[in-house]
Design a protein around this motif. Structure first.
Motif, PDB file in Angstrom:
ATOM      1  N   LEU A 109      -5.090  -3.071  -6.842  1.00 18.91           N
ATOM      2  CA  LEU A 109      -5.873  -3.568  -5.705  1.00 18.91           C
ATOM      3  C   LEU A 109      -6.718  -4.775  -6.111  1.00 18.91           C
ATOM      4  O   LEU A 109      -6.877  -5.722  -5.327  1.00 18.91           O
ATOM      5  CB  LEU A 109      -6.764  -2.455  -5.154  1.00 18.91           C
ATOM      6  N   TYR A 112       0.824  -1.202   0.000  1.00 19.30           N
ATOM      7  CA  TYR A 112       0.000   0.000   0.000  1.00 19.30           C
ATOM      8  C   TYR A 112       0.864   1.261   0.000  1.00 19.30           C
ATOM      9  O   TYR A 112       0.520   2.267  -0.647  1.00 19.30           O
ATOM     10  CB  TYR A 112      -0.938   0.001   1.203  1.00 19.30           C
ATOM     11  N   THR A 125      -8.599  -4.028  -1.598  1.00 21.37           N
ATOM     12  CA  THR A 125      -8.153  -5.423  -1.609  1.00 21.37           C
ATOM     13  C   THR A 125      -9.211  -6.340  -1.001  1.00 21.37           C
ATOM     14  O   THR A 125      -9.532  -7.401  -1.550  1.00 21.37           O
ATOM     15  CB  THR A 125      -6.833  -5.565  -0.839  1.00 21.37           C
TER      16      THR A 125
END
Length: 474
Positions: free
Chosen positions: A369, A296, A317
């Motif tokens: 993601l 991230y 996610t």
């Protein structure tokens, strides 16, 4: 709530292929389980057989427990850093050590779950209840702990509870489900677990707004944190109650035995070729899997994402994981769990490549993601289902704990190495090296797992009626 019947008789239970209503196709693919009449009623019967009520009940337990845990996880960093003055380095070390400790405790949980009581029943539910109960007890203790050492001890106890319950819970899922449908069952459980992970931070946000006032006001901040801890404790107790009331005590069909497995007997399961190969591959791939937090941070810095949107990245996610866990679990049942496990890491490699490409913008963030969530949907529950196929029912907890512990420790080591590389050569270069290592490990794992599952089934057929991947193509 529908809950699968427990198997309370001490008499030996017939193998899966001979039980009424649980027949497999002649080709060994697991097709044909259920009524086989092709009608709507038959499809509903097959769906219930694929995902027993026990799995749904355990999914509810995980959903509720994850709401409780993620409520605390969402506010704990701010509470420690701003409220108690802990440095970021201190928090990182504290969190890393506790996660590593949880992975080791998982071995103990699997071993204790396989031990049998005087009535011959294994103790999966008992050990899982102790783990869930210990974590629930830790939530109100956060209201009383106001120093870093005390909070560290509470977190350690919470991680101990998580380590104790993981292997027994996954063992119960595998024992309650027909071998040909384990991928789907684990997918359902992981989807419900992920739903809790999504709801937890949102619940914490609402509690802070209602009880604490503005986060920057010291008095309101402390009041809000305490409200989150109190609500989290109540939710955790609800999860324990669901486990005790709706999950049956007896799940496996193994014959009662006077012998009790020893911890070294669990380690000796690595002599099983199927389990050994799977564990080695899980460890190798774990050593090249960059942790979520680092990923991230790379997304935010590499793609120029605004800092205010950073807290939303985990939700992206988790959302992809939630949507894809069940269909990919069912796909694993059809094409082979090992194949999908490797394909999931190939998807992660694509995410790394996208981060290293010159592309940027919101669309690139969304794709990264989505690929990251797809990776988890294709590997998390699928690995547990694949491991369950290689271990006798009487030692299912220990076998699942071995694979899970190896993978968790490998990922912990990867986090330490990647952090050091980032400090030394920068995040982009560190990710490039990790991507190259992951590509090599995927190729090596494909070579290690190339042997047909039928060869492994022959090594454990005498130990249990359910074993290896003879039910599904590998």
């Amino acid at each position: 709530m529908y809950v699968a019947d427990s198997r309370s008789s001490k008499a030996p239970v017939a193998p899966a292929e001979t039980r009424p209503g649980r027949r497999e196709a002649a080709d060994g693919t697991g097709e044909g389980i259920g009524t086989g009449d092709g009608t709507a009623a038959g499809r509903r019967t097959a769906a219930r057989a694929a995902v027993p009520g026990t799995v749904v009940a355990l999914g509810v337990v995980s959903l509720v427990t994850d709401i409780s845990s993620e409520m605390v996880s969402a506010v704990l960093p701010l509470y420690l850093l701003t409220g108690l003055g802990l440095s970021p380095l201190g928090f990182g070390l504290l969190d890393g050590i506790q996660n590593g400790f949880s992975a080791v405790v998982r071995l103990l949980g699997g071993h204790l779950a396989d031990r049998r009581g005087r009535d011959g029943a294994s103790r999966h539910k008992t050990v899982a209840a102790v783990g869930y109960g210990l974590s629930a007890l830790c939530k109100p203790l956060l209201l009383l702990a106001h120093t870093v050492p005390l909070i560290g001890a509470v977190i350690a106890a919470d991680r101990t509870g998580k380590g104790l319950r993981t292997a027994p819970r996954d063992a119960m899922i595998s024992l309650a489900t027909e071998p040909a449908h384990r991928g789907r069952a684990f997918g359902v459980h992981r989807a419900m677990d992920t739903a809790g992970a999504l709801l937890g931070p949102l619940t914490a946000f609402l509690v802070l707004r209602l009880a604490g006032g503005p986060l920057l006001a010291d008095g309101g901040q402390q009041q809000g944190y305490h409200a989150v801890f109190a609500v989290s404790a109540c939710v955790a107790v609800l999860g324990v109650l669901v486990l005790l009331l709706f999950v049956p005590n007896r799940l496996d069909g193994a014959e009662p035995s006077d012998t009790r497995p020893r911890l070294r007997d669990g380690i000796a399961l690595l002599r099983l070729p199927g389990l050994r190969r799977l564990t080695v591959c899980a460890v190798l791939l774990g050593l090249t899997t960059v942790s979520d937090s680092f990923l991230y941070l790379l997304v935010q810095r590499r793609l120029g994402l605004s800092v205010e949107y950073f807290p939303l990245l985990p939700l992206g996610t988790a959302g992809a994981f939630l949507l894809l866990a069940v269909p990919l679990g069912a796909l694993a049942d059809r094409i082979g769990r090992r194949r999908l496990f490797l394909a999931g890491h190939a998807v992660l490699l694509l995410a790394y490549g996208l981060l290293l490409s010159p592309l940027d913008g919101p669309a690139t963030v969304l794709c990264v993601l989505l690929l990251h969530g797809t990776f988890y949907a294709a590997t998390d529950g699928v690995l547990a289902a694949a491991a369950a196929d290689t271990v006798p029912a009487a030692q299912r907890g220990a076998g699942l704990a071995l694979v899970g512990t190896g993978q968790a420790l490998a990922r912990f080591a990867c986090s330490l190495v990647f952090g050091a590389l980032w400090s030394a050569v920068g995040g982009t270069t560190a990710l490039t090296w990790s991507a190259l290592a992951l590509a090599g490990c995927v190729a090596g794992a494909a070579f290690v797992l190339r042997e047909p599952a039928a060869a492994t089934a022959a090594t454990t057929a005498a130990a249990a009626p359910e074993n290896d991947d003879s039910e599904v193509p590998s």
